[in-house]
Design an enzyme around this catalytic site. Structure first.
Site, short mmCIF file in Angstrom:
data_model
loop_
_atom_site.label_atom_id
_atom_site.label_comp_id
_atom_site.label_asym_id
_atom_site.label_seq_id
_atom_site.Cartn_x
_atom_site.Cartn_y
_atom_site.Cartn_z
N LYS A 77 2.75 29.57 -48.11
CA LYS A 77 2.33 28.88 -46.88
C LYS A 77 0.85 28.50 -46.90
CE LYS A 77 3.69 32.37 -44.30
NZ LYS A 77 4.53 33.20 -45.18
N THR A 78 0.01 29.48 -47.24
CA THR A 78 -1.44 29.23 -47.20
C THR A 78 -1.84 28.18 -48.22
OG1 THR A 78 -1.84 31.51 -46.49
CG2 THR A 78 -3.70 30.31 -47.39
N GLU A 98 -0.36 26.69 -40.70
CA GLU A 98 0.43 27.67 -41.44
C GLU A 98 1.28 28.41 -40.41
OE1 GLU A 98 -0.30 31.78 -43.96
OE2 GLU A 98 -1.87 30.25 -43.93
#
Length: 647
Positions: free
Chosen positions: A124-125, A169
Site C-alpha cells: 500500500k505505502t 493509503e
C-alpha cells in the site's frame, strides 16, 4: 446519529483531534486547517510532529485531560484512543459528537473530484508513493496521505490547494477503509492477516469486497491484481467497472520485456495487448513491478498522461522503511524494510538476492504475537534464506502475549540463527560481523529501524579514513550523482578495460560515500548518453568506457579531488586483480548440508592439478579462507603441494 460530513464541511465548527501526533491524524489536522477549520488537538507526549503542528498554527496540548475538550464542537480520535480516555469521557458527558479518524478522512475525500484509495495486504505505502510521484509529475496538485516518509513530500502527507485529486493509503484493519468514499479503489492483494480482528481469509475478502463496492455505481472504478487470487475473488461479478493489471495472468495492463539489473528494473507496458509506454524503476524486485502496474493503471484510467506516468515512476527512489538505505558500516550496506508478513519478506529476499551482495545478514523483529503464531511455519521458511539471521523480541504493538510465543521459538527452528533480545547487543554483533560486500537488513514493522539507524550513526563516528576522500561531500552526506559519473569514467579509463558492476560498486563504496542507488542512477545516465557501454559475458554484466566517456573524464576530472579519483582507481584495479584470480583459480563457496565448502582448483595452464575442498561451519569462516587465498595464492599452493609430497 450524527453525520460527520455536516461537521467537517462547516468551517465555523471547531474540531478537536485526540492523538493528533500520529501520522494520519497530523495529515488530517493540516487538511482540515487548510480548509478553514479552527483545529486543535492533544497528544500524550511532546514530539517533532507536535512542535511542527504548533508552528503551523494548530494548538496542541500534551496530556489527556477532561478540560481539553472545552469549546470543541466535535471530536476526531485516532484508533489508539479508547473509551476510558479522559477527553472521550468528558465529550460523552457533554454531548460532543465523537468520530473515528477514518470517518474524518471519508468525509474529507468527498470534497475532491477524484479520491484514489490504495488497499491491499502488502504494498500500500509503496504504491501510494509511486502514485504521488506520478500525480505531482502530472501537475494535479494532489492532497496525499501515506503511512511512510516520502522524500519528495518531506514526510507522509501533502495538502494541495486544488480539489482535483486526493490519494490515500487505505488500511483494512478494523474495517477502517470502509469509512472511505473512493472514486477509484485499488486492491493490490488479499491474504490472511490481522487475524486478531478478522476471523479468517474469507472474512478478510468480505471486507475488501465491501471496500470495492464503495466506489460510485455509475463512474466508479475498481483496479485489481489479476495475479492475486484473493484480489480477483473480491472483484468477481462486482457490479462496478473493473480494470486489472498483472504479470502472469491475462490482464488489461501488463508488463513485458522485464529486465532486472542491479537494483533497477525496466519494462514495457501494454494496455489490451497494445504498447503503451516504457518504464524505468530505480527500486528492485518483481513486487515493485506489480506496484508500478497498479499505479500505471490507476493513473491512466484517471486521465494522467503517459509522459507524467513514466517521469513520475522514474523519479521514485523509494519511501521510508521500504528497503530504505541507511548507510554503511565496515563496507557493508545497511537497509531497513517494513516487511512483517511472510509474503512481504519473500518479496524482499527475492529482490535482494538479485543484487549481487556477497552475504545477506538479516535482523528480524516479528510484529505481534498473533501474526507470529498464525504464520509460524511460513516465517521459518523465509527466514531460513539469509546467510546470517538475528532475531529480536516480538514487537507486541496492541497485544498481550496470551499465546506464550517468543522469537526464541523461531530461533530454535532456524539453524545458525541468533536470538538477541537487546538492541544494543544486536548493534555490537553486527559491528563484528559486517564486512565489505554484505547487505545488512533490519526487517519488521516495530522499532528495529533504531538498530540500523544506530549502526549507520556509529559508522559516522569511526576514525576518518583519509580527509581528502571526503572533499565535496556535506557532513553525513553522500556523493552526488554527477561526481559518481566522473569517478566511473575515470576508473574505467585508468584501469584500461571493462569492470563488472559488483567491482564498480565495491570500489566506489570503499570510502562509504557512494550509495548503491546513486551508482545505479549514475550508470544509467552514462549509458543513456553513450559514455559507457554495457557488456554481458558469462551472465556477468560489465561496463567499458567509450570515446565520449574518455572525453568527459578528461574534461571534468578536476571536479573531483585527485586523492578521491586515485583511491577509486587503485581500489578498482585491486578488485579486478582479485576477480581474475577467482576466475583463473576457480575458487568458490558452496552451501553444504552442514556449513559451507570452500573449493580451490589449482591449474597448470589448461590442466587441473587438483581441487582442494575445505569444510567450515559458517559463511564468515568461508569468506575469510577465500580472502586469505586471494592475498597470496602461491603460498597456499606451496603448502598444499608440500602436504602431498610434491615438493
Amino acid at each position: 446519529m450524527c453525520n460527520i460530513s455536516d461537521y467537517i464541511n462547516d468551517p465555523s465548527l471547531k474540531p478537536f483531534l485526540i492523538g493528533i501526533g500520529g501520522v494520519s491524524m497530523r495529515s488530517l489536522a493540516e487538511t482540515l486547517f487548510a480548509n478553514g477549520c479552527a483545529v486543535a488537538g492533544s497528544d500524550f507526549k511532546e514530539s517533532e510532529t507536535v512542535e511542527q503542528l504548533r508552528k503551523n498554527g494548530i494548538p496542541v496540548v500534551v496530556g489527556h485531560k477532561e478540560e481539553n475538550v472545552t469549546g470543541a464542537d466535535y471530536i476526531i480520535r485516532s484508533a489508539a484512543i479508547h473509551e476510558d480516555n479522559p477527553e472521550i469521557v468528558a465529550a460523552r458527558r457533554l454531548g460532543i459528537p465523537v468520530f473515528e479518524r477514518a470517518q474524518g478522512w471519508g468525509a474529507v475525500m468527498q470534497g475532491y473530484q477524484k479520491a484514489l484509495c490504495v488497499a491491499g495486504t502488502h504494498g500500500k505505502t509503496s504504491t501510494t508513493s509511486m502514485l504521488t510521484h506520478v500525480a505531482l509529475a502530472a501537475e494535479t496538485d494532489p492532497t496525499v496521505m501515506i503511512g511512510g516518509d516520502l522524500p519528495i513530500l518531506g514526510g507522509g502527507h501533502r495538502v494541495g490547494v486544488s480539489k482535483e485529486v486526493i490519494l490515500l493509503e487505505s488500511c483494512e484493519y478494523c474495517n477502517s477503509f470502509l469509512h472511505f468514499c473512493p472514486t477509484t479503489a485499488v486492491i493490490l492483494n488479499v491474504e490472511a492477516d490481522h487475524l486478531d480482528f478478522f476471523k479468517d481469509l474469507d472474512d478478510v475478502k468480505a471486507s475488501f469486497r465491501k471496500f470495492a463496492l464503495r466506489v460510485p455505481e455509475e463512474d466508479g472504478l475498481a483496479v485489481a491484481n489479476a495475479d492475486d487470487a484473493g484480489a480477483m475473488d473480491c472483484v468477481k461479478d462486482l457490479p462496478r467497472r473493473v480494470v486489472t493489471f498483472g504479470l502472469e495472468n491475462q490482464a488489461d495492463y501488463t508488463a513485458c520485456n522485464v529486465t532486472y539489473h542491479q537494483g533497477t528494473t525496466t519494462f514495457e507496458v501494454k494496455k489490451d495487448g497494445q504498447f503503451l509506454t516504457k518504464i524505468k524503476l530505480l527500486v528492485p524486485g518483481r513486487h515493485n513491478v506489480l506496484n508500478a502496474l497498479a499505479c500505471i493503471a490507476t493513473a491512466h484510467q484517471n486521465g494522467m498522461d503517459l509522459k507524467a506516468i513514466a517521469d513520475g515512476l522514474e523519479s521514485y527512489t523509494g519511501v521510508g522503511r521500504r528497503f530504505e538505505f541507511k548507510g554503511e558500516y565496515g563496507g557493508a550496506m545497511i537497509y531497513d524494510d517494513y516487511a512483517h508478513h511472510p509474503a512481504e519478506i519473500k518479496a524482499l529476499f527475492d529482490a535482494v538476492e538479485e543484487m549481487g551482495f556477497d552475504r545477506i545478514i538479516a535482523v528480524f523483529q516479528p510484529h505481534t504475537y498473533t501474526r507470529t503464531h498464525a504464520f509460524f511455519e511460513e516465517f521459518v521458511e523465509q527466514l531460513s534464506r539469509p546467510d546470517l539471521l538475528v532475531l529480536a523480541d516480538i514487537f507486541a504493538a496492541r497485544e498481550v502475549n496470551t499465546l506464550g510465543i517468543s522469537s526464541a521459538d523461531l530461533a530454535a527452528r532456524i539453524d545458525g540463527s541468533y536470538y538477541i533480545p537487546d538492541f544494543n547487543e544486536i548493534v555490537e554483533f553486527l559491528k563484528k560481523m559486517a564486512r565489505p560486500g554484505d547487505c545488512i537488513l533490519t526487517i519488521g514493522a516495530g522499532e528495529l529501524n533504531k538498530v540500523s539507524g544506530e549502526l549507520a550513526r556509529q559508522a559516522q563516528t569511526l576514525p576518518r579514513r583519509r580527509d581528502p576522500f571526503e572533499q565535496g561531500v556535506e557532513d553525513g552526506g553522500l556523493r552526488e550523482v554527477g561526481q559518481i559519473k566522473i569517478l566511473i569514467c575515470y576508473m574505467l579509463q585508468a584501469v584500461g578495460g571493462k569492470l563488472p558492476r559488483h567491482l564498480l560498486d565495491q570500489a566506489l563504496q570503499s570510502d562509504g560515500l557512494c550509495s548503491f542507488w546513486n551508482i545505479s542512477i549514475a550508470l544509467s545516465g552514462l549509458k543513456d548518453t553513450g559514455m559507457v557501454e554495457e557488456l554481458t559475458e558469462d551472465d556477468v554484466v560489465s561496463y567499458g568506457i567509450t570515446p565520449s566517456g574518455k572525453a568527459c573524464a578528461a574534461e571534468l576530472e578536476t571536479a573531483v579531488p585527485l586523492a578521491v579519483r586515485e583511491r577509486a582507481v587503485l581500489r578498482a584495479a585491486s578488485l579486478l586483480k582479485k576477480a581474475k584470480a577467482v576466475k583463473e583459480n576457480r575458487i568458490s563457496i558452496a552451501k553444504a548440508e552442514e556449513g559451507y565448502v570452500v573449493s580451490c582448483t589449482i591449474p597448470d595452464r589448461n590442466m587441473e592439478l587438483m581441487t582442494v575442498r575445505l569444510g567450515v561451519s559458517d559463511s564468515l569462516q568461508a569468506n575469510l579462507i577465500k580472502e586469505k587465498f586471494l592475498e597470496n595464492p602461491a603460498a597456499i599452493y606451496q603448502k598444499v603441494l608440500e602436504a602431498f609430497g610434491v615438493y
